[in-house]
Design a protein around this motif. Structure first.
Motif, PDB file in Angstrom:
ATOM      1  N   CYS A  91      -4.109   2.017   6.960  1.00  0.00           N
ATOM      2  CA  CYS A  91      -4.960   3.236   7.445  1.00  0.00           C
ATOM      3  C   CYS A  91      -5.919   3.720   6.516  1.00  0.00           C
ATOM      4  CB  CYS A  91      -3.956   4.420   7.977  1.00  0.00           C
ATOM      5  SG  CYS A  91      -4.750   6.031   8.197  1.00  0.00           S
ATOM      6  N   THR A 125       0.933  11.660   2.272  1.00  0.00           N
ATOM      7  CA  THR A 125      -0.394  11.568   2.582  1.00  0.00           C
ATOM      8  C   THR A 125      -0.791  11.374   4.225  1.00  0.00           C
ATOM      9  OG1 THR A 125      -0.602   9.160   2.374  1.00  0.00           O
ATOM     10  CG2 THR A 125      -0.936  10.499   0.264  1.00  0.00           C
ATOM     11  N   GLY A 174       4.378   8.129  -2.157  1.00  0.00           N
ATOM     12  CA  GLY A 174       5.616   7.705  -2.613  1.00  0.00           C
ATOM     13  C   GLY A 174       6.853   8.721  -2.169  1.00  0.00           C
ATOM     14  N   SER A 175       6.581   9.405  -1.027  1.00  0.00           N
ATOM     15  CA  SER A 175       7.592  10.414  -1.079  1.00  0.00           C
ATOM     16  C   SER A 175       8.444   9.888   0.171  1.00  0.00           C
ATOM     17  CB  SER A 175       6.944  11.679  -0.232  1.00  0.00           C
ATOM     18  OG  SER A 175       6.150  11.609   0.920  1.00  0.00           O
ATOM     19  N   ASN A 176       8.401   8.660   0.584  1.00  0.00           N
ATOM     20  CA  ASN A 176       9.268   8.155   1.628  1.00  0.00           C
ATOM     21  C   ASN A 176       9.550   6.717   0.882  1.00  0.00           C
ATOM     22  OD1 ASN A 176      10.957   8.643   3.563  1.00  0.00           O
ATOM     23  ND2 ASN A 176       9.901   7.204   5.143  1.00  0.00           N
ATOM     24  N   VAL A 224       0.888  -1.258   0.024  1.00  0.00           N
ATOM     25  CA  VAL A 224      -0.157   0.056  -0.040  1.00  0.00           C
ATOM     26  C   VAL A 224       0.862   1.212  -0.049  1.00  0.00           C
ATOM     27  CG1 VAL A 224      -1.604   1.427   1.309  1.00  0.00           C
ATOM     28  CG2 VAL A 224      -1.858  -1.191   1.139  1.00  0.00           C
ATOM     29  N   GLY A 234       6.886  14.156  11.070  1.00  0.00           N
ATOM     30  CA  GLY A 234       7.049  15.338  11.956  1.00  0.00           C
ATOM     31  C   GLY A 234       8.090  16.255  11.652  1.00  0.00           C
ATOM     32  N   ARG A 242      12.111  25.599   4.387  1.00  0.00           N
ATOM     33  CA  ARG A 242      12.333  24.245   3.585  1.00  0.00           C
ATOM     34  C   ARG A 242      13.051  24.709   2.263  1.00  0.00           C
ATOM     35  NH1 ARG A 242       9.674  19.417   4.822  1.00  0.00           N
ATOM     36  NH2 ARG A 242       8.432  19.430   6.578  1.00  0.00           N
ATOM     37  N   GLY A 267       1.298   5.592  -0.445  1.00  0.00           N
ATOM     38  CA  GLY A 267       0.244   7.136  -0.372  1.00  0.00           C
ATOM     39  C   GLY A 267       0.968   7.832  -1.507  1.00  0.00           C
TER      40      GLY A 267
HETATM   41  C1  LIG Z   1      11.091  16.949   0.026  1.00  0.00           C
HETATM   42  C2  LIG Z   1      10.973  16.065   1.024  1.00  0.00           C
HETATM   43  C3  LIG Z   1      10.569  16.465   2.548  1.00  0.00           C
HETATM   44  C4  LIG Z   1      10.035  15.838   3.233  1.00  0.00           C
HETATM   45  N1  LIG Z   1      10.097  16.149   4.717  1.00  0.00           N
HETATM   46  C5  LIG Z   1       9.626  15.352   5.806  1.00  0.00           C
HETATM   47  C6  LIG Z   1       9.523  16.094   7.057  1.00  0.00           C
HETATM   48  O1  LIG Z   1       9.595  17.124   7.487  1.00  0.00           O
HETATM   49  N2  LIG Z   1       9.076  15.087   7.970  1.00  0.00           N
HETATM   50  C7  LIG Z   1       8.579  13.866   8.010  1.00  0.00           C
HETATM   51  O2  LIG Z   1       8.279  13.139   8.728  1.00  0.00           O
HETATM   52  N3  LIG Z   1       8.861  13.227   6.542  1.00  0.00           N
HETATM   53  C8  LIG Z   1       9.387  13.962   5.624  1.00  0.00           C
HETATM   54  N4  LIG Z   1       9.453  13.688   4.252  1.00  0.00           N
HETATM   55  C9  LIG Z   1       9.098  12.053   4.074  1.00  0.00           C
HETATM   56  C10 LIG Z   1       7.685  11.671   3.609  1.00  0.00           C
HETATM   57  O3  LIG Z   1       7.036  12.858   3.004  1.00  0.00           O
HETATM   58  C11 LIG Z   1       6.893  11.280   4.758  1.00  0.00           C
HETATM   59  O4  LIG Z   1       7.302  10.263   5.347  1.00  0.00           O
HETATM   60  C12 LIG Z   1       5.476  10.838   4.522  1.00  0.00           C
HETATM   61  O5  LIG Z   1       4.764  10.682   5.787  1.00  0.00           O
HETATM   62  C13 LIG Z   1       5.479   9.719   3.414  1.00  0.00           C
HETATM   63  O6  LIG Z   1       4.181   9.662   3.274  1.00  0.00           O
HETATM   64  P1  LIG Z   1       3.663   9.078   1.505  1.00  0.00           P
HETATM   65  O7  LIG Z   1       2.113   9.102   1.711  1.00  0.00           O
HETATM   66  O8  LIG Z   1       4.426   9.738   0.713  1.00  0.00           O
HETATM   67  O9  LIG Z   1       3.992   7.688   2.017  1.00  0.00           O
HETATM   68  P2  LIG Z   1       4.585   6.434   1.036  1.00  0.00           P
HETATM   69  O10 LIG Z   1       5.947   6.917   0.741  1.00  0.00           O
HETATM   70  O11 LIG Z   1       3.785   6.256  -0.158  1.00  0.00           O
HETATM   71  O12 LIG Z   1       4.849   5.431   1.838  1.00  0.00           O
HETATM   72  C14 LIG Z   1       5.723   5.237   3.104  1.00  0.00           C
HETATM   73  C15 LIG Z   1       5.374   3.977   4.068  1.00  0.00           C
HETATM   74  O13 LIG Z   1       3.764   4.342   4.611  1.00  0.00           O
HETATM   75  C16 LIG Z   1       3.226   3.188   4.075  1.00  0.00           C
HETATM   76  N5  LIG Z   1       1.970   3.536   3.894  1.00  0.00           N
HETATM   77  C17 LIG Z   1       1.475   4.661   3.279  1.00  0.00           C
HETATM   78  N6  LIG Z   1      -0.020   4.737   3.263  1.00  0.00           N
HETATM   79  C18 LIG Z   1      -0.351   4.045   4.251  1.00  0.00           C
HETATM   80  C19 LIG Z   1      -1.716   3.623   4.660  1.00  0.00           C
HETATM   81  N7  LIG Z   1      -2.774   4.270   4.279  1.00  0.00           N
HETATM   82  N8  LIG Z   1      -1.917   2.879   5.609  1.00  0.00           N
HETATM   83  C20 LIG Z   1      -0.655   2.193   5.977  1.00  0.00           C
HETATM   84  N9  LIG Z   1       0.605   2.326   5.536  1.00  0.00           N
HETATM   85  C21 LIG Z   1       0.820   3.277   4.615  1.00  0.00           C
HETATM   86  C22 LIG Z   1       3.848   2.638   2.952  1.00  0.00           C
HETATM   87  O14 LIG Z   1       3.482   1.254   2.792  1.00  0.00           O
HETATM   88  C23 LIG Z   1       5.190   2.867   3.371  1.00  0.00           C
HETATM   89  O15 LIG Z   1       5.560   1.887   4.247  1.00  0.00           O
HETATM   90  C24 LIG Z   1       9.863  14.443   3.267  1.00  0.00           C
HETATM   91  C25 LIG Z   1      10.006  13.786   1.954  1.00  0.00           C
HETATM   92  C26 LIG Z   1      10.407  14.752   0.892  1.00  0.00           C
HETATM   93  C27 LIG Z   1      10.397  14.157  -0.650  1.00  0.00           C
END
Ligand SMILES: Cc1cc2nc3c(=O)[nH]c(=O)nc-3n(C[C@H](O)[C@H](O)[C@H](O)COP(=O)(O)OP(=O)(O)OC[C@H]3O[C@@H](n4cnc5c(N)ncnc54)[C@H](O)[C@@H]3O)c2cc1C
Length: 305
Positions: free
Chosen positions: A190, A134, A67-69, A63, A144, A216, A65
């Motif tokens: 979630c 997301t 894709g930012s991590n 799953v 955070g 940032r 969201g």
């Molecule tokens: C430029 C930049 C700046 C950033 N700054 C920060 C910051 O300040 N603080 C911070 O904490 N992070 C930061 N991040 C990292 C990232 O944005 C966070 O970790 C964010 O919470 C990931 O969310 P996502 O929806 O992109 O998750 P994804 O990258 O899509 O997934 C990350 C993980 O979450 C899981 N996941 C996604 N959706 C769900 C769901 N609905 N239920 C269960 N599991 C799920 C996925 O399986 C995976 O294991 C940054 C990233 C970038 C590119």
């Protein structure tokens, strides 16, 4: 697998399933090979049906969201990727003179939620507004920034448990700690999250969001694709400082580079492969361990390795 893909198509419709889709375009790192199919359900019922089908047929799935991590392998992922990016919605549960309680669907971007709350004159979400993920990904990672984390404002979430039942998990039950939660340990998915916040002044809230965004822009290499901070903060240290002091700023393997602007970021300066990123981060870990005795650990989640 073809049969499963057809059955998913029956659930989400033709326009929300993409067989053999490259994941490169769905990650902020712009890296990664194909998956067997990318599915984008847009309602809670569709998500539950798709996940139940995938589990009942023992199909490998993941799953995601925004894709930012994520770091997706160059070989891709031999399974189905369920993207929740189209599962959106914000519902006001309770409002009085002082407080504001909302339920937010997992696919809403934290930036959209933060800007919506600012317009409503609701404070407390400003720290998360610049995090490009997301709500679902944010809860999973306990995202955070600027002294705040989702743990501080979350009341509870609704999730799909491993036995496909829909459960409510309180803030305490989520075991939120530094960049992790019970979602990571127990494969909960979630569906939505409930936040309790305070009323404030809309202009002040917008100003705070702007201040964080400017900070940032000034400190982070936002002009290159990345997955944010590559490494977790080691206990008692700052990863970026350790990497900088080890003289690793600018170190490059293929298209992956330790940012000159912020040593905590590995950026894709053009055509980086997952292999490049792994080689580079392994090198960084090795040198930091040698120089400071500190073991760095990836914050970025790996898929397909
Ligand atoms: C430029 C930049 C700046 C950033 N700054 C920060 C910051 O300040 N603080 C911070 O904490 N992070 C930061 N991040 C990292 C990232 O944005 C966070 O970790 C964010 O919470 C990931 O969310 P996502 O929806 O992109 O998750 P994804 O990258 O899509 O997934 C990350 C993980 O979450 C899981 N996941 C996604 N959706 C769900 C769901 N609905 N239920 C269960 N599991 C799920 C996925 O399986 C995976 O294991 C940054 C990233 C970038 C590119």
């Amino acid at each position: 697998m073809i049969d499963v893909i057809d059955r998913i198509r029956d659930i989400v419709g033709d326009s929300r399933i993409f067989p053999e889709e490259s994941l490169k375009n769905y990650t902020t790192f712009r890296i990664g090979g194909k998956c067997r199919a990318l599915v984008m359900p847009s309602t809670k019922e569709e998500i539950i049906k798709v996940v139940t089908l995938l589990r009942e047929t023992n199909t490998n799935f993941f799953v995601m969201g925004n894709g930012s991590n994520l770091l997706v392998s160059d070989e891709g992922f031999d399974g189905i990727v369920v993207s929740l990016k189209f599962f959106k919605g914000i519902e006001v549960l309770e409002e009085d003179d002082k407080t504001f309680t909302v339920r937010v669907m997992a696919g809403e971007l934290m930036s959209s939620v933060g800007n919506y709350l600012a317009r409503q004159g609701v404070e407390g979400f400003e720290f998360a507004t610049g995090i490009p993920g997301t709500i679902g990904g944010g809860v999973r990672m306990n995202a955070g920034a600027y002294g705040g984390e989702l743990k501080d404002i979350l009341v509870n979430i609704t999730a799909i448990a491993e036995d496909n039942t829909v459960v409510t998990l309180s803030n305490e039950e989520l075991e939120l700690s530094y960049r992790t939660s019970i979602l990571a340990k127990k494969n909960y998915i979630c569906l939505d999250a409930c936040f309790k916040l305070n009323k404030g002044d809309s202009l002040d809230i917008k100003a705070k969001i702007k201040e964080y965004a400017n900070s940032r822009k000034e400190k982070q290499p936002l002009n290159y694709p990345s997955a944010g901070s590559t490494f977790k903060r080691p206990e008692g240290y700052i990863a970026a400082k350790l990497i900088d002091e080890a003289g690793l700023k600018g170190l490059q393997v293929g298209g992956a580079k330790v940012s000159e602007k912020h040593a905590g970021f590995v950026v894709n300066v053009g055509g980086a492969t997952a292999k490049d990123v792994i080689e580079l981060t392994d090198k960084v870990k090795e040198v930091v361990k040698e120089k400071n005795g500190v073991s760095l650990e990836l914050e970025v989640v790996k898929l397909g390795f």
